[in-house]
Write a protein that holds these residues in place. Structure first.
Motif, PDB file in Angstrom:
ATOM      1  N   SER A 176      16.842  74.544  59.923  1.00 28.51           N
ATOM      2  CA  SER A 176      18.192  75.110  59.988  1.00 28.51           C
ATOM      3  C   SER A 176      19.237  74.003  59.944  1.00 28.51           C
ATOM      4  CB  SER A 176      18.345  75.930  61.266  1.00 28.51           C
ATOM      5  OG  SER A 176      19.692  76.274  61.475  1.00 28.51           O
ATOM      6  N   TYR A 177      18.952  72.903  60.649  1.00 24.90           N
ATOM      7  CA  TYR A 177      19.868  71.771  60.630  1.00 24.90           C
ATOM      8  C   TYR A 177      19.990  71.175  59.222  1.00 24.90           C
ATOM      9  CZ  TYR A 177      21.615  67.051  61.456  1.00 24.90           C
ATOM     10  OH  TYR A 177      22.327  65.882  61.399  1.00 24.90           O
ATOM     11  N   LEU A 178      18.871  71.131  58.519  1.00 20.17           N
ATOM     12  CA  LEU A 178      18.868  70.559  57.164  1.00 20.17           C
ATOM     13  C   LEU A 178      19.473  71.509  56.142  1.00 20.17           C
ATOM     14  CD1 LEU A 178      15.291  68.958  57.098  1.00 20.17           C
ATOM     15  CD2 LEU A 178      17.472  67.741  57.275  1.00 20.17           C
ATOM     16  N   GLY A 179      19.668  72.760  56.538  1.00 20.64           N
ATOM     17  CA  GLY A 179      20.266  73.739  55.627  1.00 20.64           C
ATOM     18  C   GLY A 179      19.258  74.416  54.729  1.00 20.64           C
TER      19      GLY A 179
END
Lengths: 197, 197
Positions: A176-179
């Motif tokens: 999720s952080y990396l998109g």
DNA sequence: CGGTCTCTTGACGGAGTTCAAAGCTAGTGG
DNA sequence: CCACTAGCTTTGAACTCCGTCAAGAGACCG
């Protein structure tokens, strides 16, 4: 000074000249907050009443979009300042969530204590100015990395910059952080390990 | 007040209580800068010596990545504050470029004048605090829109928010701002006009 | 020990990129 | 004022990365 104060002091001194008395003032106005795993400092729709310094633990700052998908903006670890300044200063509801991923200890400050700090600890005002500028720059840097790098490049960059994150945070949060989606991260990892063997 | 001062005054007053005397102080310290089309206020690698208020004209703030690709971060128009605060305060080279797309008039401030303002115009310090918080929030918002919206959705949102941009800025710059290639924007536009006919 | 949450793997689809070429536009100098 | 060029926009075809849907395996917690 106790260990928490010492961490904070060392951290502040990296950016501006900060005396032990300054740190004393700061801590006198701080509210020590303990968060259990999965507890929130604030959730979207609420007023972000506190800005905080992370003394222990790890948190995620994220947003839930209209489709119900969560987007993690950053993970905060020891020695990070966290909060939504826009909501904090303008006293409007925040669209973000700040959740503990482990038991956490924060030093929290309300707007009122912040304003008192301004007159009592001039160095703090200077720190704040620089910290805000850096925070904006960091956010911009993240945005650009999303445009110009592939997910694999971003993954490798994260691995290099925060190797310990992978021990502290479940993989689907990293995705999720990396998109990207958890499936995609899983595939990227597989491909990298296949390639290196 | 001349028209430029009046714009600035009205703009400042939207955020904080700002007297005409405050605006007078501000303008007394401003350096009026004229930029010709395609001229730069600063380029990457330089020190961003000025922060500026756009009185007239339109500029682009962009970054060139290692592959030589330009990424436009925002277009600045009348009543925008522009600059790289991180470079400005920390006196380190900026990775960004700020270029006029039309003849521009800016009110520019150096770090020195900024520090004088802090003591002379307290309301300005308050404005700065709020403006920085909003700027960071806006950057975050942009980053999130890149994650959760398709290029078409971002295009339509831009069309709604800044319809005049399309008259002022060539299409390939719009594409760069949206994070896509000019070819892709052309196709999106075609599809939209086909669909609506 | 059972249920829920997490991670992996496969097949397929879609949004946007890349490469290439052609048409269009606007600014420049003769 | 026209001609020419450089830059901008459009279009086509093939390709890539990541998302979606689906199913199964593994891990953690009460």
């Amino acid at each position: 000074m106790n260990p928490g104060h010492e961490n904070l002091h060392r951290f502040m001194n990296k950016t501006v000249r900060f005396t032990e008395a300054d740190t004393g003032h700061l801590m006198a106005l701080a509210k020590v907050v303990q968060l259990k795993k999965k507890e929130y400092l604030f959730r979207e729709g609420e007023y972000a009443r506190y800005v905080g310094y992370v003394n222990k633990g790890c948190l995620r700052y994220f947003h839930t979009d209209p489709k119900g998908e969560e987007h993690i903006i950053y993970f905060a670890q020891e020695n990070w300042w966290i909060g939504d300044l826009d909501s904090f200063y303008s006293r409007k509801p925040t669209p973000y969530n700040l959740q503990a991923l482990e038991p956490c200890e924060l030093f929290a400050f309300s707007v009122e204590t912040f304003d008192r700090l301004r007159s009592e600890v001039p160095a703090y005002e200077e720190f704040r100015k620089l910290a805000h500028a850096r925070a904006t720059a960091a956010r911009l840097e993240t945005m650009l990395s999303q445009r110009r790098q592939t997910a694999e490049e971003r993954y490798l960059a994260l691995l290099k910059k925060f190797p310990d994150i992978f021990q502290r945070v479940p993989q689907h949060y990293i995705a999720s952080y990396l998109g990207i989606k958890p499936q995609s991260l899983s595939r990227i990892r597989k491909q990298l390990s296949d390639g290196s063997r």
